[in-house]
Motif scaffolding. Structure first.
Motif, short mmCIF file in Angstrom:
data_model
loop_
_atom_site.label_atom_id
_atom_site.label_comp_id
_atom_site.label_asym_id
_atom_site.label_seq_id
_atom_site.Cartn_x
_atom_site.Cartn_y
_atom_site.Cartn_z
N ASN A 163 0.85 -1.19 0.00
CA ASN A 163 0.00 0.00 0.00
C ASN A 163 0.89 1.24 0.00
OD1 ASN A 163 -1.77 2.06 0.36
ND2 ASN A 163 -2.88 1.12 2.07
N ALA A 166 -0.22 4.30 2.61
CA ALA A 166 -0.40 4.22 4.06
C ALA A 166 0.91 4.56 4.77
CB ALA A 166 -0.87 2.81 4.44
N PRO A 167 0.80 5.27 5.88
CA PRO A 167 2.02 5.56 6.65
C PRO A 167 2.64 4.26 7.18
CG PRO A 167 0.10 6.80 7.47
CD PRO A 167 -0.41 5.79 6.50
N PRO A 168 3.94 4.28 7.45
CA PRO A 168 4.90 5.35 7.18
C PRO A 168 5.35 5.31 5.71
CG PRO A 168 5.91 3.52 8.41
CD PRO A 168 4.50 3.14 8.16
N GLU A 170 7.69 6.63 3.87
CA GLU A 170 9.09 6.42 3.47
C GLU A 170 9.50 4.95 3.64
OE1 GLU A 170 9.31 8.32 7.07
OE2 GLU A 170 7.50 8.54 5.89
N PHE A 171 8.79 4.25 4.50
CA PHE A 171 9.14 2.85 4.76
C PHE A 171 8.56 1.91 3.71
CE2 PHE A 171 8.73 -0.96 7.84
CZ PHE A 171 10.03 -1.37 7.60
N ARG A 172 7.50 2.36 3.01
CA ARG A 172 6.78 1.46 2.11
C ARG A 172 7.66 0.86 1.01
NH1 ARG A 172 2.27 -0.68 4.31
NH2 ARG A 172 1.67 0.77 5.96
N LEU A 174 10.80 0.37 1.09
CA LEU A 174 11.76 -0.52 1.75
C LEU A 174 11.09 -1.84 2.15
CD1 LEU A 174 13.40 2.29 3.86
CD2 LEU A 174 14.57 0.92 2.13
N ARG A 175 9.84 -1.74 2.51
CA ARG A 175 9.09 -2.94 2.86
C ARG A 175 8.86 -3.77 1.59
NH1 ARG A 175 3.37 -3.83 3.26
NH2 ARG A 175 2.85 -5.51 4.70
N GLN A 177 10.89 -3.84 -0.90
CA GLN A 177 12.19 -4.45 -1.14
C GLN A 177 12.36 -5.72 -0.29
OE1 GLN A 177 15.62 -2.23 0.35
NE2 GLN A 177 16.72 -2.76 -1.52
N GLN A 190 -2.28 -1.50 -3.51
CA GLN A 190 -3.59 -0.99 -3.10
C GLN A 190 -4.13 -0.11 -4.23
OE1 GLN A 190 -6.48 -0.95 -1.88
NE2 GLN A 190 -5.89 -1.00 0.27
N MET A 204 10.86 6.03 -5.74
CA MET A 204 11.66 5.49 -4.63
C MET A 204 11.95 4.00 -4.86
SD MET A 204 10.41 7.30 -1.10
CE MET A 204 8.68 6.90 -1.15
N GLY A 238 -7.28 1.12 4.74
CA GLY A 238 -6.11 1.34 3.90
C GLY A 238 -6.39 1.97 2.56
N HIS A 240 -7.43 5.16 0.21
CA HIS A 240 -7.45 6.62 0.26
C HIS A 240 -8.15 7.16 -0.98
CE1 HIS A 240 -3.92 6.77 3.29
NE2 HIS A 240 -4.60 5.67 3.40
N GLY B 51 -1.15 -3.04 5.40
CA GLY B 51 -1.62 -2.01 4.48
C GLY B 51 -2.80 -1.22 5.03
N GLY B 52 -3.20 -1.52 6.25
CA GLY B 52 -4.41 -0.90 6.77
C GLY B 52 -4.18 0.32 7.65
N VAL B 53 -2.89 0.74 7.77
CA VAL B 53 -2.58 1.89 8.63
C VAL B 53 -3.39 3.11 8.17
CG1 VAL B 53 -0.75 3.35 9.55
CG2 VAL B 53 -0.25 0.99 8.91
N VAL B 70 4.41 2.38 12.74
CA VAL B 70 4.74 3.79 12.50
C VAL B 70 5.72 4.22 13.58
CG1 VAL B 70 3.82 6.14 12.55
CG2 VAL B 70 2.62 4.38 11.27
N TRP B 73 9.14 2.56 12.87
CA TRP B 73 9.91 3.21 11.81
C TRP B 73 10.55 4.50 12.34
CZ3 TRP B 73 12.66 2.89 7.72
CH2 TRP B 73 12.94 4.02 6.95
N HIS B 87 15.37 -3.56 8.62
CA HIS B 87 15.26 -4.20 7.31
C HIS B 87 15.50 -5.71 7.37
CE1 HIS B 87 14.98 -0.20 5.83
NE2 HIS B 87 16.16 0.11 6.29
N ARG B 129 18.33 7.12 -2.70
CA ARG B 129 17.99 8.25 -1.84
C ARG B 129 17.37 7.83 -0.52
NH1 ARG B 129 12.68 10.27 -4.24
NH2 ARG B 129 13.59 9.93 -6.25
N VAL B 130 16.79 6.63 -0.47
CA VAL B 130 16.24 6.17 0.80
C VAL B 130 17.39 5.56 1.59
CG1 VAL B 130 14.42 4.84 1.88
CG2 VAL B 130 14.15 5.61 -0.46
#
Lengths: 317, 134
Positions: A163, A166-168, A170-172, A174-175, A177, A190, A204, A238, A240, B51-53, B70, B73, B87, B129-130
């Motif tokens: 998704n 959904a927050p966070p 910046e982590f999405r 990486l997740r 990956q 999503q 990203m 989840g 938007h 995915g439901g956050v 959250v 992280w 990770h 960049r991440v």
């Protein structure tokens, strides 16, 4: 046991694929499932069979997927870790392989509190990431999680979900990956309504060097009415849905809302197609298979390509 | 239960419950999750958020609580060490360890035991960049 995923074949040939979601069945009669699937035949490359979607009970995804295999339509079996422990999950994965199911989408699943049995015990014995690893181990190393050998390893094309909204945030990527490392060959996202945010997410993902390592297929929703858009906005975890989209449908006279919904979906398909790293679209018309066909048609995605005849279409081979 | 384990638990349990709302899974990975206990997640997710956050960063299930992931992280980005451990692909939970001392399990190596069919993964290569930190 030798047949391969046609979906995998198309993606590896570099085709822009189209998948769709089958409305889940509440009927003991297989005809109900087949009727829905027949509407989609020829307009999509593979069809998702959902696993108690929205935590509401329906026919099992394994059974629905097998019903599609029987009709020569390629299924994508969704499996959540919400309702089964590691034994049941592996048993169903192996059973699915034996029944001709080649494509999987493995996920956590909406929580039981979102569904029609909110008092149920949630399982979550392993998480979605670990299930990806388990399916990959069954396929690549021919073992169960326990280490015990399978007599014959399955040939799965393994999918996962992400998704991007959904927050966070910046982590999405990486997740995602992490999911690729765990064994995901493709990702269905999503529903995308915010194309700008999705493009940012894809940038990203590309930055992480994942384009070419995993096929990313964004989901496009086809709102049938202002009411259904409103429902998605308010009730689906989840998701938007921008207020402007609901408003656009509300401004449209009721008789023409479905047509406008198709138009919205086509605009979204055309927008995501332009984003680097997008390998296809997953069309979701909630209880509306005809809408999927209309969008595929209007977006110029028909006819669907055929794969080299060496690869059989989903059967037991 | 051995006396030593009971004594350790008498310290570990109230301490970790008070500070981290510890659920006593017996296989602590707090340093990999920004000091946010993943077992507080209603889905027991140990590898990242679902995915439901909600858009405000709250939990899909408990609308008035912040998502454990959250917090994980954000917490992981503040940690001076172990930043990259978020990770790591975490192995399945060993439910036999529920309620036991993770300190003892760590020292004895018991919590490092993965199922035989679980493959250990090499460290994750990162670029772009991440940033991963560390």
């Amino acid at each position: 046991m030798t047949s391969q995923s046609r979906l995998a074949g198309l993606l590896r040939e570099g085709r822009f694929v189209v998948t769709a979601e089958l409305s889940s069945s509440d009927s003991a009669d297989p005809e109900a499932t087949w009727r829905q699937a027949e509407v989609l035949r020829g307009s999509v490359d593979a069809i998702n069979c959902t696993d108690n979607t929205g935590a509401h009970v329906h026919m099992s995804s394994l059974a629905a997927a097998h019903l599609l295999v029987e009709k020569g339509i390629e299924p994508i079996m969704q499996l959540t870790v919400r309702d089964r422990n590691r034994l049941a999950l592996q048993a169903d994965l192996l059973g699915a392989a034996a029944l001709g199911v080649r494509n999987l989408v493995l996920m956590s699943g909406d929580d039981v509190t979102a569904g029609d049995h909110p008092e149920a015990r949630r399982i979550y014995d392993i998480d979605s990431m670990q299930l990806l690893e388990v399916a990959a181990a069954m396929r690549d190393r021919g073992t169960y999680l326990s280490g015990r050998k399978l007599e014959q390893a399955p040939t799965f094309f393994i999918g996962a979900v992400e998704n991007p909204f959904a927050p966070p945030l910046e982590f999405r990527p990486l997740r995602l990956q992490k999911k690729v490392r765990a064994g995901a060959d493709f990702i269905q996202t999503q529903l995308v309504f915010d194309v700008r945010l999705f493009a940012h997410f894809m940038a990203m993902v590309a930055d992480l060097g994942l384009v070419g390592k995993v096929f990313i297929i964004p989901s496009i929703g086809i709102p049938r009415s202002a009411r259904s858009a409103h429902f998605m906005r308010e009730k689906v975890p989840g998701l938007h849905v921008p207020e402007s989209l609901v408003a656009r449908l509300e401004r449209t006279p009721q008789a023409r809302q479905a047509e406008e919904g198709v138009k919205i979906a086509v605009e979204l398909v055309n927008a995501v197609r332009e984003i680097p790293g997008v390998s296809g679209v997953h069309l979701i018309g909630i209880k509306w298979e005809e809408g999927v066909v209309q969008v595929a048609e209007a977006a110029g995605l028909l006819p669907r390509p055929t794969l080299s005849p060496l690869v059989s279409a989903g059967g037991r081979g | 239960m051995r006396v030593i384990e009971r004594l350790v638990l008498a310290v570990e349990k109230p301490l970790k419950e008070a500070i981290w709302d510890c659920q006593m899974c017996g296989q602590c990975i707090l340093h990999s999750t920004g000091l946010s206990c993943p077992m507080r997640c209603p889905k027991n997710l140990r590898n990242g958020p679902c995915g439901g956050v909600r858009p405000d960063g709250n939990c899909e299930v408990y609308a008035d609580k912040r998502c454990v992931w959250v917090e994980a992280w954000e917490g992981s980005q503040r940690l001076p060490v172990f930043k990259s451990h978020i990770h790591h692909l975490q192995k399945p939970v060993d439910w036999q360890l529920q309620g036991t001392s993770s300190w003892i399990n760590l020292l004895s190596g018991r919590d490092g035991k993965a199922p035989l069919g679980w493959s250990p993964h090499p460290a994750l290569p990162q670029r772009g960049r991440v940033s991963e930190g560390e």
